[in-house]
Design an enzyme around this catalytic site. Structure first.
Site, PDB file in Angstrom:
ATOM      1  N   TRP A   1      -2.829  -2.777  -1.689  1.00 49.35           N
ATOM      2  CA  TRP A   1      -2.395  -4.154  -1.988  1.00 49.35           C
ATOM      3  C   TRP A   1      -3.173  -5.020  -0.999  1.00 49.35           C
ATOM      4  O   TRP A   1      -2.925  -4.980   0.198  1.00 49.35           O
ATOM      5  CB  TRP A   1      -0.891  -4.264  -1.782  1.00 49.35           C
ATOM      6  CG  TRP A   1      -0.291  -5.547  -2.275  1.00 49.35           C
ATOM      7  CD1 TRP A   1       0.162  -5.805  -3.540  1.00 49.35           C
ATOM      8  CD2 TRP A   1      -0.038  -6.735  -1.517  1.00 49.35           C
ATOM      9  NE1 TRP A   1       0.666  -7.079  -3.600  1.00 49.35           N
ATOM     10  CE2 TRP A   1       0.563  -7.676  -2.387  1.00 49.35           C
ATOM     11  CE3 TRP A   1      -0.265  -7.108  -0.186  1.00 49.35           C
ATOM     12  CZ2 TRP A   1       0.934  -8.952  -1.977  1.00 49.35           C
ATOM     13  CZ3 TRP A   1       0.106  -8.383   0.225  1.00 49.35           C
ATOM     14  CH2 TRP A   1       0.699  -9.286  -0.664  1.00 49.35           C
TER      15      TRP A   1
ATOM     16  N   CYS B   1       0.817  -1.209   0.000  1.00 44.57           N
ATOM     17  CA  CYS B   1       0.000   0.000   0.000  1.00 44.57           C
ATOM     18  C   CYS B   1       0.857   1.267   0.000  1.00 44.57           C
ATOM     19  O   CYS B   1       1.873   1.336   0.675  1.00 44.57           O
ATOM     20  CB  CYS B   1      -0.891   0.050   1.233  1.00 44.57           C
ATOM     21  SG  CYS B   1      -1.976  -1.349   1.380  1.00 44.57           S
TER      22      CYS B   1
ATOM     23  N   LYS C   1       6.799  -4.038  -4.146  1.00 43.86           N
ATOM     24  CA  LYS C   1       8.217  -3.705  -4.008  1.00 43.86           C
ATOM     25  C   LYS C   1       8.644  -3.724  -2.547  1.00 43.86           C
ATOM     26  O   LYS C   1       9.735  -4.144  -2.210  1.00 43.86           O
ATOM     27  CB  LYS C   1       8.457  -2.321  -4.619  1.00 43.86           C
ATOM     28  CG  LYS C   1       9.891  -1.847  -4.574  1.00 43.86           C
ATOM     29  CD  LYS C   1      10.717  -2.555  -5.611  1.00 43.86           C
ATOM     30  CE  LYS C   1      12.180  -2.197  -5.560  1.00 43.86           C
ATOM     31  NZ  LYS C   1      12.994  -3.271  -6.161  1.00 43.86           N
TER      32      LYS C   1
ATOM     33  N   GLU D   1       9.276 -13.900 -11.353  1.00 43.39           N
ATOM     34  CA  GLU D   1       8.652 -12.638 -10.953  1.00 43.39           C
ATOM     35  C   GLU D   1       8.047 -11.891 -12.125  1.00 43.39           C
ATOM     36  O   GLU D   1       6.946 -11.368 -12.028  1.00 43.39           O
ATOM     37  CB  GLU D   1       9.707 -11.711 -10.309  1.00 43.39           C
ATOM     38  CG  GLU D   1      10.035 -12.018  -8.892  1.00 43.39           C
ATOM     39  CD  GLU D   1      11.092 -11.057  -8.341  1.00 43.39           C
ATOM     40  OE1 GLU D   1      10.906 -10.570  -7.230  1.00 43.39           O
ATOM     41  OE2 GLU D   1      12.113 -10.815  -9.020  1.00 43.39           O
TER      42      GLU D   1
ATOM     43  N   GLU E   1      18.639 -16.688  -7.770  1.00 39.55           N
ATOM     44  CA  GLU E   1      18.220 -15.331  -8.108  1.00 39.55           C
ATOM     45  C   GLU E   1      17.753 -15.258  -9.566  1.00 39.55           C
ATOM     46  O   GLU E   1      16.758 -14.599  -9.879  1.00 39.55           O
ATOM     47  CB  GLU E   1      19.377 -14.353  -7.813  1.00 39.55           C
ATOM     48  CG  GLU E   1      19.167 -12.920  -8.212  1.00 39.55           C
ATOM     49  CD  GLU E   1      17.943 -12.245  -7.601  1.00 39.55           C
ATOM     50  OE1 GLU E   1      17.303 -12.818  -6.699  1.00 39.55           O
ATOM     51  OE2 GLU E   1      17.600 -11.151  -8.075  1.00 39.55           O
TER      52      GLU E   1
ATOM     53  N   ARG F   1       5.407   0.325  -5.875  1.00 42.32           N
ATOM     54  CA  ARG F   1       5.331  -0.506  -4.665  1.00 42.32           C
ATOM     55  C   ARG F   1       4.439  -1.730  -4.872  1.00 42.32           C
ATOM     56  O   ARG F   1       4.531  -2.685  -4.115  1.00 42.32           O
ATOM     57  CB  ARG F   1       4.786   0.330  -3.495  1.00 42.32           C
ATOM     58  CG  ARG F   1       5.721   1.435  -3.077  1.00 42.32           C
ATOM     59  CD  ARG F   1       5.039   2.378  -2.127  1.00 42.32           C
ATOM     60  NE  ARG F   1       4.797   1.791  -0.825  1.00 42.32           N
ATOM     61  CZ  ARG F   1       5.601   1.912   0.217  1.00 42.32           C
ATOM     62  NH1 ARG F   1       6.714   2.603   0.102  1.00 42.32           N
ATOM     63  NH2 ARG F   1       5.312   1.370   1.368  1.00 42.32           N
TER      64      ARG F   1
ATOM     65  N   HIS G   1      18.949 -35.315  -7.623  1.00 40.18           N
ATOM     66  CA  HIS G   1      18.097 -35.793  -6.528  1.00 40.18           C
ATOM     67  C   HIS G   1      16.645 -35.360  -6.728  1.00 40.18           C
ATOM     68  O   HIS G   1      15.894 -35.233  -5.768  1.00 40.18           O
ATOM     69  CB  HIS G   1      18.633 -35.292  -5.190  1.00 40.18           C
ATOM     70  CG  HIS G   1      20.006 -35.790  -4.904  1.00 40.18           C
ATOM     71  ND1 HIS G   1      20.292 -37.105  -4.642  1.00 40.18           N
ATOM     72  CD2 HIS G   1      21.204 -35.151  -4.881  1.00 40.18           C
ATOM     73  CE1 HIS G   1      21.594 -37.261  -4.452  1.00 40.18           C
ATOM     74  NE2 HIS G   1      22.167 -36.078  -4.603  1.00 40.18           N
TER      75      HIS G   1
ATOM     76  N   ASN H   1      -1.939   1.912   5.600  1.00 37.75           N
ATOM     77  CA  ASN H   1      -1.020   0.864   5.145  1.00 37.75           C
ATOM     78  C   ASN H   1      -0.683   0.033   6.372  1.00 37.75           C
ATOM     79  O   ASN H   1      -0.272   0.582   7.385  1.00 37.75           O
ATOM     80  CB  ASN H   1       0.238   1.515   4.552  1.00 37.75           C
ATOM     81  CG  ASN H   1       1.307   0.496   4.191  1.00 37.75           C
ATOM     82  OD1 ASN H   1       1.035  -0.701   4.097  1.00 37.75           O
ATOM     83  ND2 ASN H   1       2.526   0.983   3.994  1.00 37.75           N
ATOM     84  N   GLY H   2      -0.883  -1.282   6.286  1.00 40.22           N
ATOM     85  CA  GLY H   2      -0.588  -2.131   7.442  1.00 40.22           C
ATOM     86  C   GLY H   2      -1.761  -3.052   7.718  1.00 40.22           C
ATOM     87  O   GLY H   2      -2.632  -3.254   6.867  1.00 40.22           O
TER      88      GLY H   2
ATOM     89  N   LYS I   1      14.047 -14.111 -10.752  1.00 35.97           N
ATOM     90  CA  LYS I   1      13.813 -13.007 -11.705  1.00 35.97           C
ATOM     91  C   LYS I   1      12.854 -13.452 -12.802  1.00 35.97           C
ATOM     92  O   LYS I   1      11.947 -12.715 -13.189  1.00 35.97           O
ATOM     93  CB  LYS I   1      15.117 -12.537 -12.369  1.00 35.97           C
ATOM     94  CG  LYS I   1      16.069 -11.725 -11.547  1.00 35.97           C
ATOM     95  CD  LYS I   1      15.686 -10.283 -11.337  1.00 35.97           C
ATOM     96  CE  LYS I   1      14.812 -10.134 -10.140  1.00 35.97           C
ATOM     97  NZ  LYS I   1      15.370 -10.204  -8.825  1.00 35.97           N
TER      98      LYS I   1
HETATM   99  C1  G6P Z   1       9.576  -8.022  -2.195  1.00 37.01           C
HETATM  100  C2  G6P Z   1      10.191  -7.503  -3.486  1.00 37.01           C
HETATM  101  C3  G6P Z   1      11.533  -8.182  -3.736  1.00 37.01           C
HETATM  102  C4  G6P Z   1      12.434  -8.017  -2.524  1.00 37.01           C
HETATM  103  C5  G6P Z   1      11.767  -8.506  -1.239  1.00 37.01           C
HETATM  104  C6  G6P Z   1      12.576  -8.115  -0.016  1.00 37.01           C
HETATM  105  O1  G6P Z   1       9.181  -9.339  -2.361  1.00 37.01           O
HETATM  106  O2  G6P Z   1       9.326  -7.728  -4.583  1.00 37.01           O
HETATM  107  O3  G6P Z   1      12.158  -7.611  -4.877  1.00 37.01           O
HETATM  108  O4  G6P Z   1      13.612  -8.725  -2.737  1.00 37.01           O
HETATM  109  O5  G6P Z   1      10.473  -7.910  -1.090  1.00 37.01           O
HETATM  110  O6  G6P Z   1      12.580  -6.728   0.077  1.00 37.01           O
HETATM  111  P1  G6P Z   1      13.700  -5.854   0.774  1.00 37.01           P
HETATM  112  O7  G6P Z   1      13.263  -4.441   0.521  1.00 37.01           O
HETATM  113  O8  G6P Z   1      13.695  -6.228   2.218  1.00 37.01           O
HETATM  114  O9  G6P Z   1      15.000  -6.169   0.110  1.00 37.01           O
END
Ligand code: G6P
Length: 613
Positions: free
Chosen positions: A74, A2, A608, A493, A486, A27, A509, A100-101, A490
């Site tokens: 969100w 949010c 985000k 996502e 990672e 966000r 395995h 937000n929260g 990516k």
């Molecule tokens: C969300 C974002 C990711 C990020 C993760 C941790 O899931 O989409 O890109 O890696 O949060 O966020 P931070 O701000 O703690 O790195």
């Protein structure tokens, strides 16, 4: 997650609030709304979907008013629809609130309020709070700020809120606990927002609210702050260092692409002032105060979420390999709830781009309660995590807007490499000559990343072969293993292809059962101490007709021969290799997402900054 933005002053609020919501779009959200106060009336506009949908809805409406607030939601409680979108109104329509929260005790509060005749429109926890404020205000005949203060004393959970009331049109009331909130101070105008991005083009003077603080911004130029327990707080005004250009796309089609291409610079910035290879020097200014603690640490525990957790895995390799300190890596969400054993001489390192991730913050609080020293590696200056930790190092990557983290990740790894070298050298685990050699190599990384970025054209070609797949497997060993994870993240996502990262040797395995001619297998096969082993794993894939997409070191001949497709990257010591080998994987994901016509910068369902647990 949010996003909140609010304005009070002499200008029209709507354009400022809408632009602010657009700045917060990164966000992640599923609906949006604004409330504007005009002539003792609150005008409310809400819509499911994007801020553009909200703008379309309000296009022919009266959106005037010099006090306003907006929200991108969100969904947590209640599906994303117009009714559940914020702002929410009190029963008498006089008070509006954005939040937000999560209000954790909303169900109990709702039952009590319903028994007093309150009728609710939405399924949200937020609506309960605005009714509670109304109830407390009317029952005790309080002004808005006092009613908000007393109401917040009754709620448990996390919040950043802004409240407006038709009875007090010259003020807005904001508060925070566990969710971020920044107050911007302009000339005869004030702003409130979840982060500084909506504020930066109007003022650089900001106050970051602390937990349990309530701010009242007054059109007449007054800002006052109190705690929930009714103590006055003198506002600590800080100057934002961020420039507005950093929030624009700068000619790139997407923020993600811009951020990928910014990496030579962001990696350089995360080393600036810290290392000097000509003198063989390394300084970690932010950690200096805890030098002895770190040098004597028997154990380091690294906590993080998402991509930052992958940086934490790289840290595990670095801290053990270079500094010889036993290191554990934990998902913050698991760590905080599993009653972990934490000793007073443990050092806990929390990694976070946003500095706001709720689970990481909670893990930090737990570690502090148990007496451990807690260090932060964060990107957003002034965010909650750097303020909650004992000390730390900023990554200085600049604002990252694309939801899929790229430059923040490589900046985290750069800082972690420096931390590992600093500890290793000071503990005597590496000597001066070795340190100097690493520093020379580290300083060469930005130029090597620049060279690696030249593979963008090849990444496009590889992407064509991957884009129609339903699955993908990423393999790597040693320092390349976290990068395989990672790379898979990516792809998931932003292109919604199911992808898994695996240590190459573990493939047999389980995942090997999935391999056939339709399975793209992306192998990180750069020259490292496990190169030959990785070659064997590639053979195992080939024997099952899997398609090999290899990332190889320039000059490699062996893997190039075996691979169906390959990308070459410059050579570097394996401890630094995550900084190079993650680049082609970022580019491949980006290109695949484009081919699949996905929203690269705002992938579905993702946020985000995850400010709820
Ligand atoms: C969300 C974002 C990711 C990020 C993760 C941790 O899931 O989409 O890109 O890696 O949060 O966020 P931070 O701000 O703690 O790195």
């Amino acid at each position: 997650m949010c996003g909140i933005v609010a304005y009070i002053g002499k200008k029209e609020a709507y354009p400022i609030v809408i632009k602010g919501l657009e700045r917060l779009e990164y966000r992640g959200y599923d609906s949006a709304g604004v409330a504007l106060l005009k002539e003792s009336k609150i005008n409310l506009f809400k819509e499911k979907g994007k801020v553009q949908d909200l703008k379309n809805k309000a296009a022919n409406e009266d959106v005037s008013g010099t006090s306003g607030m907006g929200h991108t939601r969100w969904a947590t409680h209640g599906e994303p629809n117009m009714v559940n979108a914020h702002p929410h109104l009190s029963g008498n329509g006089k008070i509006a609130l954005i939040h937000n929260g999560i209000i954790e005790n909303y169900a109990a509060l709702k039952t009590t309020l319903e028994s007093r005749g309150h009728v609710f429109q939405s399924d949200t926890d937020t609506e309960v709070l605005v009714h509670l404020i109304e109830e407390i205000q009317s029952k005790n005949n309080l002004d808005l700020a006092e009613a908000v203060r007393i109401s917040l004393g009754e709620v448990t959970g996390a919040y950043a809120i802004v409240v407006m009331s038709t009875d007090e049109p010259d003020i807005l009331v904001g508060a925070r606990k566990g969710s971020p909130m920044v107050v911007g101070i302009g000339k005869d105008e004030f702003f409130m927002a979840s982060d500084a991005t909506p504020i930066i083009e109007y003022t650089k003077n900001v106050v970051y609210l602390e937990d349990e603080e309530i701010a009242v911004i007054n059109r007449k130029g007054k800002l006052s702050i109190k705690t929930i327990s009714n103590e006055d707080v003198a506002p600590a005004i800080q100057e934002l260092k961020m420039e507005i250009e950093a929030l624009e796309k700068g000619g790139y089609d997407h923020y993600m692409l811009k951020e990928i291409f910014e990496q030579p610079r962001s990696i350089y910035d995360s080393m600036r002032g810290r290392i000097d290879s000509t003198k063989g020097d390394i300084h970690m200014g932010g950690l200096e105060e805890y030098r002895n603690t770190l040098m004597n640490a028997k154990r380091i525990i690294v906590v993080a979420c998402g991509t930052s957790w992958h940086a934490a895995l790289v840290a595990e390799y670095l801290f053990e390999d270079l500094a010889r300190i036993p290191t554990e890596v934990e998902y913050a969400s698991e760590f905080r709830y599993r009653n972990p054993v934490i000793y007073e001489d443990d050092v806990v390192v929390a990694i976070s781009q946003s500095g706001e991730t709720a689970d990481t913050l909670a893990a930090i609080e737990l570690a502090k309660q148990k007496g451990a020293t807690v260090l932060g590696v964060c990107n957003v200056v002034g965010s909650s995590i750097p303020r909650a930790t004992h000390a730390g190092a900023y990554t200085h990557a600049g604002p990252e807007i694309g939801v899929a983290s790229t430059k923040a990740f490589t900046a985290q790894v750069t800082v972690l490499i420096q931390m590992a070298l600093w500890i290793a050298y000071n503990r005597g685990a590496i000597n001066q000559a070795k340190l100097t050699r690493y520093l020379v190599e580290l300083e060469a990384i930005p130029a090597k990343v620049e060279k690696t970025l030249k593979c963008a054209e090849y990444a496009k070609e590889l992407a064509k072969m991957i884009a129609s797949s339903d699955n993908a497997l990423y393999l790597g060993r040693g320092y390349n293993f976290p990068i395989a994870l990672e790379g898979a993240l990516k792809l998931k996502e932003i292109s919604y292809i199911h992808a898994e990262g695996y240590p190459a040797a573990e493939m047999k395995h389980g995942p090997i059962a999935l391999i056939d001619e339709n399975m793209p297998v992306i192998v990180l096969a750069t020259k490292n101490s496990q190169y030959e082993k990785t070659v064997s794993n590639i053979q195992e894939v080939k024997a099952r007709k899997g398609k090999i997409f290899a990332i190889v070191t320039k000059g490699d001949t062996e893997v190039k021969e075996m691979a169906d497709y390959y990308i070459q990257v410059p050579d570097c010591p394996e401890e630094l290799s995550p900084l190079i080998s993650s680049i082609p994987l970022q580019l491949i994901s980006y290109e695949v997402a484009l081919l699949r016509e996905c929203n690269v910068d705002q992938p579905r369902n993702l946020a985000k900054s995850v400010t709820v647990e």
